[in-house]
Design a protein around this motif. Structure first.
Motif, PDB file in Angstrom:
ATOM      1  N   LYS A  87      -5.371   6.585   2.488  1.00 28.22           N
ATOM      2  CA  LYS A  87      -5.220   7.967   2.948  1.00 28.22           C
ATOM      3  C   LYS A  87      -4.374   8.842   2.020  1.00 28.22           C
ATOM      4  O   LYS A  87      -4.024   9.965   2.366  1.00 28.22           O
ATOM      5  N   THR A  88      -4.061   8.335   0.851  1.00 33.08           N
ATOM      6  CA  THR A  88      -3.278   9.127  -0.102  1.00 33.08           C
ATOM      7  C   THR A  88      -4.054  10.387  -0.493  1.00 33.08           C
ATOM      8  O   THR A  88      -5.191  10.292  -0.961  1.00 33.08           O
ATOM      9  N   PRO A  89      -3.496  11.572  -0.301  1.00 31.35           N
ATOM     10  CA  PRO A  89      -4.202  12.806  -0.671  1.00 31.35           C
ATOM     11  C   PRO A  89      -4.563  12.826  -2.155  1.00 31.35           C
ATOM     12  O   PRO A  89      -3.748  12.473  -3.002  1.00 31.35           O
ATOM     13  N   GLY A  90      -5.818  13.207  -2.434  1.00 34.27           N
ATOM     14  CA  GLY A  90      -6.251  13.308  -3.821  1.00 34.27           C
ATOM     15  C   GLY A  90      -6.713  12.010  -4.431  1.00 34.27           C
ATOM     16  O   GLY A  90      -6.928  11.939  -5.646  1.00 34.27           O
TER      17      GLY A  90
ATOM     18  N   PRO B 237     -11.500  -1.435   4.184  1.00 34.66           N
ATOM     19  CA  PRO B 237     -11.165  -0.007   4.045  1.00 34.66           C
ATOM     20  C   PRO B 237     -10.613   0.640   5.308  1.00 34.66           C
ATOM     21  O   PRO B 237      -9.833   1.586   5.221  1.00 34.66           O
ATOM     22  N   ASP B 238     -11.020   0.147   6.486  1.00 31.09           N
ATOM     23  CA  ASP B 238     -10.559   0.755   7.740  1.00 31.09           C
ATOM     24  C   ASP B 238      -9.369   0.012   8.354  1.00 31.09           C
ATOM     25  O   ASP B 238      -8.998   0.264   9.495  1.00 31.09           O
ATOM     26  N   SER B 239      -8.755  -0.879   7.603  1.00 37.11           N
ATOM     27  CA  SER B 239      -7.642  -1.665   8.135  1.00 37.11           C
ATOM     28  C   SER B 239      -6.346  -0.859   8.120  1.00 37.11           C
ATOM     29  O   SER B 239      -6.136   0.009   7.274  1.00 37.11           O
ATOM     30  N   LYS B 240      -5.456  -1.164   9.039  1.00 37.10           N
ATOM     31  CA  LYS B 240      -4.175  -0.466   9.117  1.00 37.10           C
ATOM     32  C   LYS B 240      -3.240  -0.811   7.957  1.00 37.10           C
ATOM     33  O   LYS B 240      -2.522   0.065   7.462  1.00 37.10           O
ATOM     34  N   PRO B 241      -3.200  -2.086   7.503  1.00 31.63           N
ATOM     35  CA  PRO B 241      -2.247  -2.414   6.432  1.00 31.63           C
ATOM     36  C   PRO B 241      -2.426  -1.612   5.151  1.00 31.63           C
ATOM     37  O   PRO B 241      -1.431  -1.234   4.522  1.00 31.63           O
ATOM     38  N   ILE B 242      -3.657  -1.341   4.733  1.00 38.88           N
ATOM     39  CA  ILE B 242      -3.815  -0.611   3.466  1.00 38.88           C
ATOM     40  C   ILE B 242      -4.083   0.877   3.673  1.00 38.88           C
ATOM     41  O   ILE B 242      -4.351   1.605   2.718  1.00 38.88           O
ATOM     42  N   ALA B 243      -3.981   1.325   4.919  1.00 39.19           N
ATOM     43  CA  ALA B 243      -4.203   2.743   5.223  1.00 39.19           C
ATOM     44  C   ALA B 243      -3.292   3.684   4.427  1.00 39.19           C
ATOM     45  O   ALA B 243      -3.731   4.756   3.999  1.00 39.19           O
ATOM     46  N   PRO B 244      -2.007   3.326   4.206  1.00 42.69           N
ATOM     47  CA  PRO B 244      -1.155   4.244   3.433  1.00 42.69           C
ATOM     48  C   PRO B 244      -1.720   4.578   2.051  1.00 42.69           C
ATOM     49  O   PRO B 244      -1.521   5.703   1.565  1.00 42.69           O
ATOM     50  N   LEU B 245      -2.416   3.628   1.437  1.00 43.50           N
ATOM     51  CA  LEU B 245      -3.025   3.897   0.133  1.00 43.50           C
ATOM     52  C   LEU B 245      -4.357   4.617   0.287  1.00 43.50           C
ATOM     53  O   LEU B 245      -4.629   5.609  -0.408  1.00 43.50           O
TER      54      LEU B 245
ATOM     55  N   ALA C 159       0.836  -1.204   0.000  1.00 44.54           N
ATOM     56  CA  ALA C 159       0.000   0.000   0.000  1.00 44.54           C
ATOM     57  C   ALA C 159       0.872   1.255   0.000  1.00 44.54           C
ATOM     58  O   ALA C 159       0.578   2.232  -0.708  1.00 44.54           O
ATOM     59  N   ALA C 160       1.928   1.225   0.789  1.00 48.45           N
ATOM     60  CA  ALA C 160       2.823   2.379   0.866  1.00 48.45           C
ATOM     61  C   ALA C 160       3.521   2.619  -0.468  1.00 48.45           C
ATOM     62  O   ALA C 160       3.719   3.772  -0.880  1.00 48.45           O
ATOM     63  N   GLU C 161       3.886   1.544  -1.157  1.00 52.38           N
ATOM     64  CA  GLU C 161       4.574   1.697  -2.435  1.00 52.38           C
ATOM     65  C   GLU C 161       3.639   2.233  -3.518  1.00 52.38           C
ATOM     66  O   GLU C 161       4.044   3.089  -4.317  1.00 52.38           O
ATOM     67  N   VAL C 162       2.401   1.755  -3.561  1.00 53.29           N
ATOM     68  CA  VAL C 162       1.452   2.300  -4.533  1.00 53.29           C
ATOM     69  C   VAL C 162       1.224   3.782  -4.252  1.00 53.29           C
ATOM     70  O   VAL C 162       1.156   4.601  -5.179  1.00 53.29           O
ATOM     71  N   SER C 163       1.112   4.140  -2.982  1.00 47.51           N
ATOM     72  CA  SER C 163       0.948   5.545  -2.616  1.00 47.51           C
ATOM     73  C   SER C 163       2.155   6.363  -3.065  1.00 47.51           C
ATOM     74  O   SER C 163       2.009   7.484  -3.591  1.00 47.51           O
ATOM     75  N   ARG C 164       3.351   5.815  -2.862  1.00 53.64           N
ATOM     76  CA  ARG C 164       4.563   6.517  -3.294  1.00 53.64           C
ATOM     77  C   ARG C 164       4.566   6.710  -4.818  1.00 53.64           C
ATOM     78  O   ARG C 164       4.926   7.792  -5.316  1.00 53.64           O
ATOM     79  N   ILE C 165       4.162   5.680  -5.544  1.00 48.59           N
ATOM     80  CA  ILE C 165       4.097   5.770  -7.009  1.00 48.59           C
ATOM     81  C   ILE C 165       3.145   6.888  -7.426  1.00 48.59           C
ATOM     82  O   ILE C 165       3.449   7.692  -8.309  1.00 48.59           O
TER      83      ILE C 165
END
Length: 359
Positions: A268-271, A258-266, A230-236
């Motif tokens: 919560k990606t702004p925009g 949707p409310d899980s911690k593991p995919i939160a980085p994606l 999730a963090a890497e997709v958000s970074r991309i």
């Protein structure tokens, strides 16, 4: 135009261990296969011989051992699971999962879901190969998709990510992320496939198709893997796109809520926006998968759009009629396609999801 995402559970065949109703039992078998695979890497089998033979006897109906070269014979085990070689130095090869071919009826129901959704851009999860998708498109979908792409991902079971488009929305370019790494190694279990599509007036639509790590018995490890993904997709998204200007869609099976911690980085990606939020789709009607062992309705398949696409979303929905036991799961509110009277005939164990865009 309509963009959709669907986990098709493979199209023509599937590893036998994955094609069973009891997911917990399948997980146990996969764990034994993984252990056997690791033990077979030992230079000497002497200290682990009994364990190796026991594991092989338990899982041999689900695997095949492909020997590419050997100085000790053609077989690693006898029919009775007796180990015939002394160590890895005597052979070169690998353990593979045996596959079962789906029935023609089941394949047609998978196709029926895709036809009913009627998407211009169809994201697909768990596709066996480019050749498989080509045959499926020709034989089942009447050559609906003029452009198709499948990249062999990192999953050794051969479940890959794919995308098909109609003639009016051609594929212009694609980028794989199977080599993306962080301090812990390879990030994606399968891939994050980036596809650039052509629109009218020389505009571009960018679609990122994903299939995150599934939950398994090692919760901490699988959660950590999904969080990295999730963090890497958000970074991309943040580094390669301007979500305020670029038309971007993120799609696929993220294997978590949707409310899980593991995919939160994606999440919560702004925009980046969940299409069901944009159309006020009821929270309790977003489930795309039913896990029978825990009697849980899971929302694990997603479509997100960039800020630039937000105002262009006109509708979004789900197609669950390819799922088995749908009438019981919905208290009669929804019914499966006529003829799906067994879990073995279901088009998939996932629902397809779609979004309509006025662009």
């Amino acid at each position: 135009m309509r963009v959709a995402s669907y986990n098709v559970e493979n199209l023509f065949s599937r590893p036998a261990v994955l094609n069973m109703k009891d997911n917990d039992h399948a997980a146990e078998i996969l764990a034994r296969i993984a252990e056997l695979t690791e033990l077979l890497k030992l230079k000497s089998y002497a200290s682990k011989k009994k364990r190796i033979e026991k594991l092989h006897k338990e899982v041999k109906e689900y695997i095949s051992i492909n020997i590419r070269s050997s100085n000790a014979g053609r077989y690693l085990f006898s029919a009775e699971s007796k180990l015939l070689m002394d160590g890895r130095t005597e052979w070169d090869g690998f353990v593979d999962l045996r596959r079962e071919r789906f029935s023609e009826e089941q394949i047609k129901f998978t196709g029926k879901v895709i036809k009913e959704v009627d998407a211009d851009v169809q994201c697909l999860v768990e596709v066996e190969s480019a050749d498989t998708l080509k045959r499926f498109n020709t034989d089942i979908l009447a050559a609906r998709f003029s452009d198709r792409i499948v990249i062999d991902g990192n999953d050794p079971r051969g479940i890959d990510i794919a995308l098909g488009t109609v003639k009016a929305t051609p594929i212009l370019s694609a980028r794989t992320n199977i080599f993306a790494r962080d301090k812990d190694g390879l990030i994606f279990s399968r891939d994050c496939l980036e596809v650039e599509l052509g629109l009218k007036k020389n505009r571009r639509l960018h679609v990122l198709v994903n299939h995150f790590k599934a939950k398994d018995r090692n919760k901490a490890q699988s959660d950590s893997k999904r969080k990295r993904q999730a963090a890497e997709v958000s970074r991309i998204l943040k580094t390669r796109y301007d979500l305020k200007k670029d038309l971007v869609i993120v799609a696929g099976d993220l294997n978590d809520e949707p409310d899980s911690k593991p995919i939160a980085p994606l999440i919560k990606t702004p925009g980046l926006h969940n299409v069901f939020d944009l159309v006020d789709h009821p929270l309790d009607d977003r489930w795309t998968y039913y896990y029978g062992a825990d009697r849980q309705y899971n929302t694990i398949d997603y479509l997100f759009v960039s800020e630039a696409l937000r105002e262009h979303v006109t509708a979004a929905g789900l197609e669950r009629r390819g799922m088995w036991n749908l009438e019981q799961l919905t208290d009669g509110k929804e019914k499966p396609f006529k003829g799906i009277d067994s879990w073995k005939l279901a088009g998939s164990d996932h629902a397809a999801i779609w979004v309509d865009l006025d662009i």
